[in-house]
Design a protein around this motif. Structure first.
Motif, PDB file in Angstrom:
ATOM      1  N   ILE A   1       0.855  -1.185   0.000  1.00  0.00           N
ATOM      2  CA  ILE A   1       0.000   0.000   0.000  1.00  0.00           C
ATOM      3  C   ILE A   1       0.894   1.239   0.000  1.00  0.00           C
ATOM      4  O   ILE A   1       1.956   1.254   0.614  1.00  0.00           O
ATOM      5  N   SER A   2       0.460   2.258  -0.735  1.00  0.00           N
ATOM      6  CA  SER A   2       1.212   3.506  -0.782  1.00  0.00           C
ATOM      7  C   SER A   2       0.244   4.655  -1.007  1.00  0.00           C
ATOM      8  O   SER A   2      -0.911   4.444  -1.352  1.00  0.00           O
ATOM      9  N   ARG A   3       0.733   5.864  -0.804  1.00  0.00           N
ATOM     10  CA  ARG A   3      -0.097   7.036  -0.992  1.00  0.00           C
ATOM     11  C   ARG A   3       0.686   8.123  -1.699  1.00  0.00           C
ATOM     12  O   ARG A   3       1.897   8.269  -1.481  1.00  0.00           O
ATOM     13  N   ASP A   4      -0.008   8.871  -2.532  1.00  0.00           N
ATOM     14  CA  ASP A   4       0.569  10.025  -3.207  1.00  0.00           C
ATOM     15  C   ASP A   4      -0.241  11.236  -2.761  1.00  0.00           C
ATOM     16  O   ASP A   4      -1.325  11.498  -3.292  1.00  0.00           O
ATOM     17  N   ASN A   5       0.264  11.944  -1.786  1.00  0.00           N
ATOM     18  CA  ASN A   5      -0.477  13.081  -1.216  1.00  0.00           C
ATOM     19  C   ASN A   5      -0.670  14.217  -2.227  1.00  0.00           C
ATOM     20  O   ASN A   5      -1.630  14.959  -2.148  1.00  0.00           O
ATOM     21  N   ALA A   6       0.257  14.349  -3.151  1.00  0.00           N
ATOM     22  CA  ALA A   6       0.142  15.410  -4.153  1.00  0.00           C
ATOM     23  C   ALA A   6      -1.018  15.158  -5.109  1.00  0.00           C
ATOM     24  O   ALA A   6      -1.670  16.097  -5.579  1.00  0.00           O
ATOM     25  N   LYS A   7      -1.263  13.880  -5.402  1.00  0.00           N
ATOM     26  CA  LYS A   7      -2.337  13.509  -6.331  1.00  0.00           C
ATOM     27  C   LYS A   7      -3.607  13.060  -5.606  1.00  0.00           C
ATOM     28  O   LYS A   7      -4.616  12.794  -6.255  1.00  0.00           O
ATOM     29  N   ASN A   8      -3.546  12.955  -4.289  1.00  0.00           N
ATOM     30  CA  ASN A   8      -4.690  12.488  -3.500  1.00  0.00           C
ATOM     31  C   ASN A   8      -5.134  11.089  -3.929  1.00  0.00           C
ATOM     32  O   ASN A   8      -6.334  10.836  -4.124  1.00  0.00           O
ATOM     33  N   ILE A   9      -4.180  10.207  -4.059  1.00  0.00           N
ATOM     34  CA  ILE A   9      -4.449   8.840  -4.490  1.00  0.00           C
ATOM     35  C   ILE A   9      -3.765   7.862  -3.532  1.00  0.00           C
ATOM     36  O   ILE A   9      -2.631   8.102  -3.101  1.00  0.00           O
ATOM     37  N   VAL A  10      -4.465   6.779  -3.250  1.00  0.00           N
ATOM     38  CA  VAL A  10      -3.898   5.677  -2.484  1.00  0.00           C
ATOM     39  C   VAL A  10      -3.843   4.466  -3.420  1.00  0.00           C
ATOM     40  O   VAL A  10      -4.794   4.220  -4.166  1.00  0.00           O
ATOM     41  N   TYR A  11      -2.747   3.741  -3.361  1.00  0.00           N
ATOM     42  CA  TYR A  11      -2.566   2.591  -4.238  1.00  0.00           C
ATOM     43  C   TYR A  11      -2.490   1.296  -3.437  1.00  0.00           C
ATOM     44  O   TYR A  11      -2.098   1.285  -2.272  1.00  0.00           O
ATOM     45  N   LEU A  12      -2.823   0.211  -4.113  1.00  0.00           N
ATOM     46  CA  LEU A  12      -2.576  -1.117  -3.564  1.00  0.00           C
ATOM     47  C   LEU A  12      -1.981  -1.963  -4.690  1.00  0.00           C
ATOM     48  O   LEU A  12      -2.683  -2.334  -5.626  1.00  0.00           O
ATOM     49  N   GLN A  13      -0.678  -2.197  -4.599  1.00  0.00           N
ATOM     50  CA  GLN A  13       0.005  -3.058  -5.554  1.00  0.00           C
ATOM     51  C   GLN A  13      -0.135  -4.497  -5.078  1.00  0.00           C
ATOM     52  O   GLN A  13       0.253  -4.807  -3.951  1.00  0.00           O
ATOM     53  N   MET A  14      -0.686  -5.333  -5.916  1.00  0.00           N
ATOM     54  CA  MET A  14      -0.942  -6.728  -5.544  1.00  0.00           C
ATOM     55  C   MET A  14      -0.161  -7.641  -6.475  1.00  0.00           C
ATOM     56  O   MET A  14      -0.391  -7.642  -7.692  1.00  0.00           O
ATOM     57  N   ASP A  15       0.761  -8.389  -5.912  1.00  0.00           N
ATOM     58  CA  ASP A  15       1.592  -9.321  -6.675  1.00  0.00           C
ATOM     59  C   ASP A  15       1.350 -10.749  -6.211  1.00  0.00           C
ATOM     60  O   ASP A  15       0.807 -10.979  -5.129  1.00  0.00           O
ATOM     61  N   THR A  16       1.784 -11.678  -7.023  1.00  0.00           N
ATOM     62  CA  THR A  16       1.650 -13.108  -6.705  1.00  0.00           C
ATOM     63  C   THR A  16       0.230 -13.421  -6.248  1.00  0.00           C
ATOM     64  O   THR A  16       0.002 -14.024  -5.190  1.00  0.00           O
ATOM     65  N   LEU A  17      -0.718 -13.023  -7.041  1.00  0.00           N
ATOM     66  CA  LEU A  17      -2.120 -13.167  -6.654  1.00  0.00           C
ATOM     67  C   LEU A  17      -2.545 -14.632  -6.611  1.00  0.00           C
ATOM     68  O   LEU A  17      -2.067 -15.467  -7.397  1.00  0.00           O
ATOM     69  N   LYS A  18      -3.442 -14.906  -5.666  1.00  0.00           N
ATOM     70  CA  LYS A  18      -3.950 -16.254  -5.440  1.00  0.00           C
ATOM     71  C   LYS A  18      -5.473 -16.257  -5.636  1.00  0.00           C
ATOM     72  O   LYS A  18      -6.110 -15.202  -5.502  1.00  0.00           O
ATOM     73  N   PRO A  19      -6.064 -17.409  -5.903  1.00  0.00           N
ATOM     74  CA  PRO A  19      -7.527 -17.457  -6.046  1.00  0.00           C
ATOM     75  C   PRO A  19      -8.250 -16.899  -4.820  1.00  0.00           C
ATOM     76  O   PRO A  19      -9.305 -16.273  -4.963  1.00  0.00           O
ATOM     77  N   GLU A  20      -7.689 -17.100  -3.651  1.00  0.00           N
ATOM     78  CA  GLU A  20      -8.332 -16.605  -2.425  1.00  0.00           C
ATOM     79  C   GLU A  20      -8.263 -15.089  -2.278  1.00  0.00           C
ATOM     80  O   GLU A  20      -8.840 -14.529  -1.347  1.00  0.00           O
ATOM     81  N   ASP A  21      -7.564 -14.420  -3.177  1.00  0.00           N
ATOM     82  CA  ASP A  21      -7.567 -12.955  -3.192  1.00  0.00           C
ATOM     83  C   ASP A  21      -8.777 -12.400  -3.944  1.00  0.00           C
ATOM     84  O   ASP A  21      -8.997 -11.183  -3.946  1.00  0.00           O
ATOM     85  N   THR A  22      -9.536 -13.269  -4.579  1.00  0.00           N
ATOM     86  CA  THR A  22     -10.734 -12.829  -5.296  1.00  0.00           C
ATOM     87  C   THR A  22     -11.706 -12.179  -4.316  1.00  0.00           C
ATOM     88  O   THR A  22     -12.098 -12.782  -3.314  1.00  0.00           O
ATOM     89  N   ALA A  23     -12.084 -10.935  -4.607  1.00  0.00           N
ATOM     90  CA  ALA A  23     -12.938 -10.174  -3.691  1.00  0.00           C
ATOM     91  C   ALA A  23     -13.250  -8.815  -4.301  1.00  0.00           C
ATOM     92  O   ALA A  23     -12.624  -8.410  -5.289  1.00  0.00           O
ATOM     93  N   VAL A  24     -14.201  -8.136  -3.692  1.00  0.00           N
ATOM     94  CA  VAL A  24     -14.393  -6.713  -3.961  1.00  0.00           C
ATOM     95  C   VAL A  24     -13.500  -5.958  -2.986  1.00  0.00           C
ATOM     96  O   VAL A  24     -13.567  -6.188  -1.771  1.00  0.00           O
ATOM     97  N   TYR A  25     -12.683  -5.081  -3.528  1.00  0.00           N
ATOM     98  CA  TYR A  25     -11.736  -4.329  -2.714  1.00  0.00           C
ATOM     99  C   TYR A  25     -12.244  -2.905  -2.509  1.00  0.00           C
ATOM    100  O   TYR A  25     -12.626  -2.241  -3.473  1.00  0.00           O
TER     101      TYR A  25
END
Length: 112
Positions: free
Chosen positions: A69-93
């Motif tokens: 997770i990261s944030r860019d205060n200048a752009k007012n955006i929060v990110y979630l980089q998701m790697d090595t995804l698994k079937p159990e990561d399936t969800a509404v985020y």
């Protein structure tokens, strides 16, 4: 209360990556409890990660080492980089400024 809009979800294969974005309607620089939650089919909402105003990050054990997770205060955006995804990561985020102040969510589907 700032409004939050998530984007970046989609269909990805096992082991793949996605980056979610959360755009805020106002400044996030002072928001200390920005985080991501997820709701998988048939499950209750689960906390995923949080980033504080100072940039300190905390993760659920289920995603530690795979998500960032990261944030860019200048752009007012929060990110979630998701790697090595698994079937159990399936969800509404959902991006949240503390519960229950969340966006409408973005669907992530991990296919095996």
């Amino acid at each position: 209360q700032v409004q939050l809009v998530e984007s970046g979800g989609g269909l990805v294969q096992v082991g793949g990556s996605l980056r979610l974005s959360c755009a805020a309607s106002g400044s996030i620089i002072s928001l200390n409890n920005l985080g991501w939650y997820r709701t998988a089919p048939g499950n209750e909402r689960e906390w995923v990660a949080t980033v504080t105003s100072s940039g300190y990050t905390v993760y659920a054990n289920s995603v530690k080492g795979r998500f960032a997770i990261s944030r860019d205060n200048a752009k007012n955006i929060v990110y979630l980089q998701m790697d090595t995804l698994k079937p159990e990561d399936t969800a509404v985020y959902y991006c949240c400024n503390g519960l229950p102040y969340c966006g409408k969510g973005t669907l992530v589907t991990v296919s095996s």
